[in-house]
Design a protein around this motif. Sequence first.
Motif: not given
Length: 298
Positions: A234-256
């Motif tokens: 939980r501590t590790k994930l909580d510290a990475s909230r901002d990173y994860l919110a930004r990284a997810l759209p970077v990792c997702k392939v655009a479909l449009d």
Amino acid sequence: MLAVDAASLYFRAFHGVPEKAARTSAGEPVNAIRGFMDMIAQLVRTRQPDRLVCALDASWRPAWRVELVPSYKKHRVAHGDVEVVPPALEKQIPVLLEVLAAVGIPAFGVDGYEADDVLGTLAVTQPAPVEVVSGDRDLFQLVDDERGTRLLYCGRGVAKLEDADNALVEKKYGVPARWYADFAAMRGDASDGLPGVAGVGEKTAARLIMRYGGVEQILAALDDPEAGFAPGVRTKLDASRDYLARALPVCKVALDVKLPAFDPALPRAPKNPDALLALAERWNLASSAKRLVDALAG
């Protein structure tokens, strides 16, 4: 349809075919061109598509991805925002594109997007089945058994393709294909400059995804004291909230992505045979050109 990640294949061809074994009479290397042509010929023979498109990196490091995660591919920048490409390969790419045009195989990129995004858009907009050909594991996220989209993963070469359906993705990574981008964001990917969540490796990322869902669901669950996270995780994930919110759209392939007009129909004969003949003579490509033309003719 075969939707081919052109850069993935020509980099692989360049490193897989020795330069000294594929040169013009003037000593110019053509190993990437020959290797690429032979790969396409083999794919056409073995997969027997009726449509074929090659996707290019018009923007290999899109500004919108860099804005979200500044480290994205930063270690692969040569100067300015230009990718590190071996000079002997760089000189071959324009010739390869001329060969594809002469044969009649569409090859295009779209400004502001990577080849992955072009491939993703093809996968969801073109009539099924679509087989994506690449050595980029990010594209496992496109696998869709219901729609008929597979990844022909050539991490060990075209001769040893992994024909990936959802079961194969789950076996390799422990998550279904639809969650692969979330898994990659959490695990990180050094080859793309994505740090991941510190202290969370593949097994932990897969276990969290299978319990809670994707990144958005995991972040939402962090706010629930009854969600059952181990305190350290939980501590590790909580510290990475901002990173994860930004990284997810970077990792997702655009479909449009707005694709240019193109004709995906597999050419059964070269579109411009005179141009192909001239290229084959100028660049010592006769054998590879014959193999490709024979494969297209069926």
